[in-house]
Each structure stands twice: as C-alpha cells, then as structure tokens.
Design a protein around this motif. Structure first.
Motif, mmCIF file in Angstrom:
data_model
loop_
_atom_site.group_PDB
_atom_site.id
_atom_site.type_symbol
_atom_site.label_atom_id
_atom_site.label_comp_id
_atom_site.label_asym_id
_atom_site.label_seq_id
_atom_site.Cartn_x
_atom_site.Cartn_y
_atom_site.Cartn_z
ATOM 1 N N VAL A 43 27.365 82.463 55.950
ATOM 2 C CA VAL A 43 26.509 81.390 55.463
ATOM 3 C C VAL A 43 27.144 80.504 54.390
ATOM 4 O O VAL A 43 27.146 79.301 54.546
ATOM 5 C CB VAL A 43 25.139 81.931 54.991
ATOM 6 C CG1 VAL A 43 24.377 80.911 54.190
ATOM 7 C CG2 VAL A 43 24.333 82.368 56.192
ATOM 8 N N PRO A 44 27.731 81.019 53.318
ATOM 9 C CA PRO A 44 28.195 80.106 52.278
ATOM 10 C C PRO A 44 29.178 79.034 52.752
ATOM 11 O O PRO A 44 28.970 77.865 52.495
ATOM 12 C CB PRO A 44 28.834 81.039 51.249
ATOM 13 C CG PRO A 44 28.116 82.325 51.432
ATOM 14 C CD PRO A 44 27.838 82.405 52.913
ATOM 15 N N ASP A 45 30.251 79.412 53.458
ATOM 16 C CA ASP A 45 31.234 78.426 53.905
ATOM 17 C C ASP A 45 30.638 77.483 54.938
ATOM 18 O O ASP A 45 30.756 76.271 54.827
ATOM 19 C CB ASP A 45 32.457 79.112 54.511
ATOM 20 C CG ASP A 45 33.283 79.825 53.456
ATOM 21 O OD1 ASP A 45 33.157 79.466 52.271
ATOM 22 O OD2 ASP A 45 34.042 80.726 53.821
ATOM 23 N N ASP A 46 30.025 78.037 55.976
ATOM 24 C CA ASP A 46 29.460 77.215 57.039
ATOM 25 C C ASP A 46 28.330 76.333 56.513
ATOM 26 O O ASP A 46 28.194 75.192 56.924
ATOM 27 C CB ASP A 46 28.934 78.079 58.182
ATOM 28 C CG ASP A 46 30.054 78.774 58.945
ATOM 29 O OD1 ASP A 46 31.228 78.459 58.695
ATOM 30 O OD2 ASP A 46 29.743 79.630 59.781
ATOM 31 N N LEU A 47 27.535 76.853 55.614
ATOM 32 C CA LEU A 47 26.403 76.102 55.085
ATOM 33 C C LEU A 47 26.875 74.909 54.266
ATOM 34 O O LEU A 47 26.337 73.806 54.413
ATOM 35 C CB LEU A 47 25.504 77.011 54.248
ATOM 36 C CG LEU A 47 24.246 76.394 53.674
ATOM 37 C CD1 LEU A 47 23.389 75.787 54.772
ATOM 38 C CD2 LEU A 47 23.465 77.438 52.909
ATOM 39 N N ASP A 48 27.874 75.107 53.447
ATOM 40 C CA ASP A 48 28.392 73.983 52.655
ATOM 41 C C ASP A 48 28.923 72.884 53.561
ATOM 42 O O ASP A 48 28.665 71.703 53.340
ATOM 43 C CB ASP A 48 29.491 74.455 51.699
ATOM 44 C CG ASP A 48 28.945 75.256 50.531
ATOM 45 O OD1 ASP A 48 27.750 75.075 50.197
ATOM 46 O OD2 ASP A 48 29.696 76.055 49.960
ATOM 47 N N LYS A 49 29.660 73.262 54.594
ATOM 48 C CA LYS A 49 30.191 72.269 55.538
ATOM 49 C C LYS A 49 29.056 71.534 56.248
ATOM 50 O O LYS A 49 29.096 70.324 56.410
ATOM 51 C CB LYS A 49 31.098 72.945 56.566
ATOM 52 C CG LYS A 49 32.405 73.411 55.987
ATOM 53 C CD LYS A 49 33.207 74.168 57.029
ATOM 54 C CE LYS A 49 34.410 74.832 56.406
ATOM 55 N NZ LYS A 49 35.086 75.715 57.356
ATOM 56 N N MET A 50 28.049 72.296 56.663
ATOM 57 C CA MET A 50 26.928 71.680 57.366
ATOM 58 C C MET A 50 26.182 70.708 56.450
ATOM 59 O O MET A 50 25.868 69.592 56.849
ATOM 60 C CB MET A 50 25.949 72.745 57.872
ATOM 61 C CG MET A 50 24.820 72.138 58.681
ATOM 62 S SD MET A 50 23.265 73.034 58.671
ATOM 63 C CE MET A 50 22.867 73.196 56.973
ATOM 64 N N LEU A 51 25.926 71.113 55.226
ATOM 65 C CA LEU A 51 25.185 70.254 54.302
ATOM 66 C C LEU A 51 25.989 69.008 53.916
ATOM 67 O O LEU A 51 25.413 67.957 53.668
ATOM 68 C CB LEU A 51 24.773 71.036 53.060
ATOM 69 C CG LEU A 51 23.685 72.090 53.290
ATOM 70 C CD1 LEU A 51 23.451 72.902 52.025
ATOM 71 C CD2 LEU A 51 22.394 71.470 53.768
ATOM 72 N N ASP A 52 27.304 69.126 53.886
ATOM 73 C CA ASP A 52 28.137 67.951 53.590
ATOM 74 C C ASP A 52 27.992 66.888 54.674
ATOM 75 O O ASP A 52 28.086 65.694 54.395
ATOM 76 C CB ASP A 52 29.614 68.346 53.473
ATOM 77 C CG ASP A 52 29.910 69.080 52.176
ATOM 78 O OD1 ASP A 52 29.086 69.005 51.244
ATOM 79 O OD2 ASP A 52 30.963 69.731 52.104
ATOM 80 N N ASN A 53 27.765 67.300 55.906
ATOM 81 C CA ASN A 53 27.684 66.370 57.035
ATOM 82 C C ASN A 53 26.254 66.055 57.461
ATOM 83 O O ASN A 53 26.051 65.233 58.359
ATOM 84 C CB ASN A 53 28.441 66.946 58.238
ATOM 85 C CG ASN A 53 29.915 67.068 57.950
ATOM 86 O OD1 ASN A 53 30.517 66.187 57.372
ATOM 87 N ND2 ASN A 53 30.490 68.192 58.332
ATOM 88 N N ALA A 54 25.283 66.706 56.833
ATOM 89 C CA ALA A 54 23.887 66.527 57.244
ATOM 90 C C ALA A 54 23.326 65.198 56.755
ATOM 91 O O ALA A 54 23.707 64.685 55.710
ATOM 92 C CB ALA A 54 23.039 67.670 56.714
ATOM 93 N N MET A 55 22.418 64.663 57.535
ATOM 94 C CA MET A 55 21.723 63.424 57.187
ATOM 95 C C MET A 55 20.229 63.659 57.358
ATOM 96 O O MET A 55 19.817 64.548 58.089
ATOM 97 C CB MET A 55 22.151 62.284 58.123
ATOM 98 C CG MET A 55 23.608 61.981 58.120
ATOM 99 S SD MET A 55 23.902 60.690 56.936
ATOM 100 C CE MET A 55 25.642 60.448 57.108
ATOM 101 N N THR A 56 19.435 62.831 56.728
ATOM 102 C CA THR A 56 18.000 62.893 56.935
ATOM 103 C C THR A 56 17.680 62.314 58.310
ATOM 104 O O THR A 56 18.549 61.744 58.977
ATOM 105 C CB THR A 56 17.239 62.090 55.865
ATOM 106 O OG1 THR A 56 17.601 60.719 55.996
ATOM 107 C CG2 THR A 56 17.540 62.589 54.470
#
Length: 111
Positions: A73-86
């Motif tokens: 979760v920590p690594d993948d989550l940070d990457k996902m949140l960096d690319n996430a949009m509303t």
C-alpha cells in the motif's frame, strides 16, 4: 506445510499454545490439531486469520506473505495519489488525498 503448521508458527511467534489459541477463539479443545489432516471450513479459517491479522490465502499456503496488502500500500498508494484526479479532471486536494489514504489503509479520516 499444512494449515495447522502455519497456525502453529503464528501461535509460537506470539508465545501462545494451540490450546490457548483454541480458548481465545472459541474452538473446542484439540480442534485445531484436526487441521493437521484436513482443511478447515472457510468460516473457521477466517476466525484464525482475523485473530492473527493474516490472510486466509497465507493460512492455506497460497502465498508465503501473511500481509500482502500492507506491504504494498504505501508505495503503490503514493504513486496512485500522485496521478489521481477528481471527477472533474482537477488534481486532488490534500484533504482528498488524506481521506483516500485513510479509507484505503482502513482508518478513520480526520476531517
């Protein structure tokens, strides 16, 4: 390695006996020893998995990693949140990021 072997290993790590584990989880005496020769029902397997905080896949020997999600979760989550949009295509606010992280990690958001 049988289901019983994995349960025994987890119990040993916590310094408890199989009999103590049976008492704490509500199983009858010597019930877990029967797991040496048979695969338990899904519900009973879940009780033990929840007690130790591991996956049922780990207990069944389908993976050697007792907590695959927690490690990823920590690594993948940070990457996902960096690319996430509303939904409207705008970047997430810090409040949105914190709420999503809390939800995925299974804790309460501090909104």
């Amino acid at each position: 390695m049988t289901v019983f072997d994995r349960v025994k290993k987890l119990a040993d790590k916590q310094g408890i006996s199989i009999n103590t584990l049976e008492e704490r989880t509500g199983f009858s005496k010597n019930y877990l020893y029967s797991w040496k020769k048979k695969v338990p029902s899904g519900n009973n397997l879940k009780v033990i998995a929840d007690y130790f905080g591991v996956t049922t896949d780990y207990l069944l020997g389908r993976t050697d990693n007792p907590n695959p999600i927690q490690e990823r979760v920590p690594d993948d989550l940070d990457k996902m949140l960096d690319n996430a949009m509303t939904f409207g295509g705008k970047p997430l606010t810090e409040i949105d990021r914190a709420a999503i992280r809390a939800y995925i990690e299974g804790r309460q958001s501090s909104k």
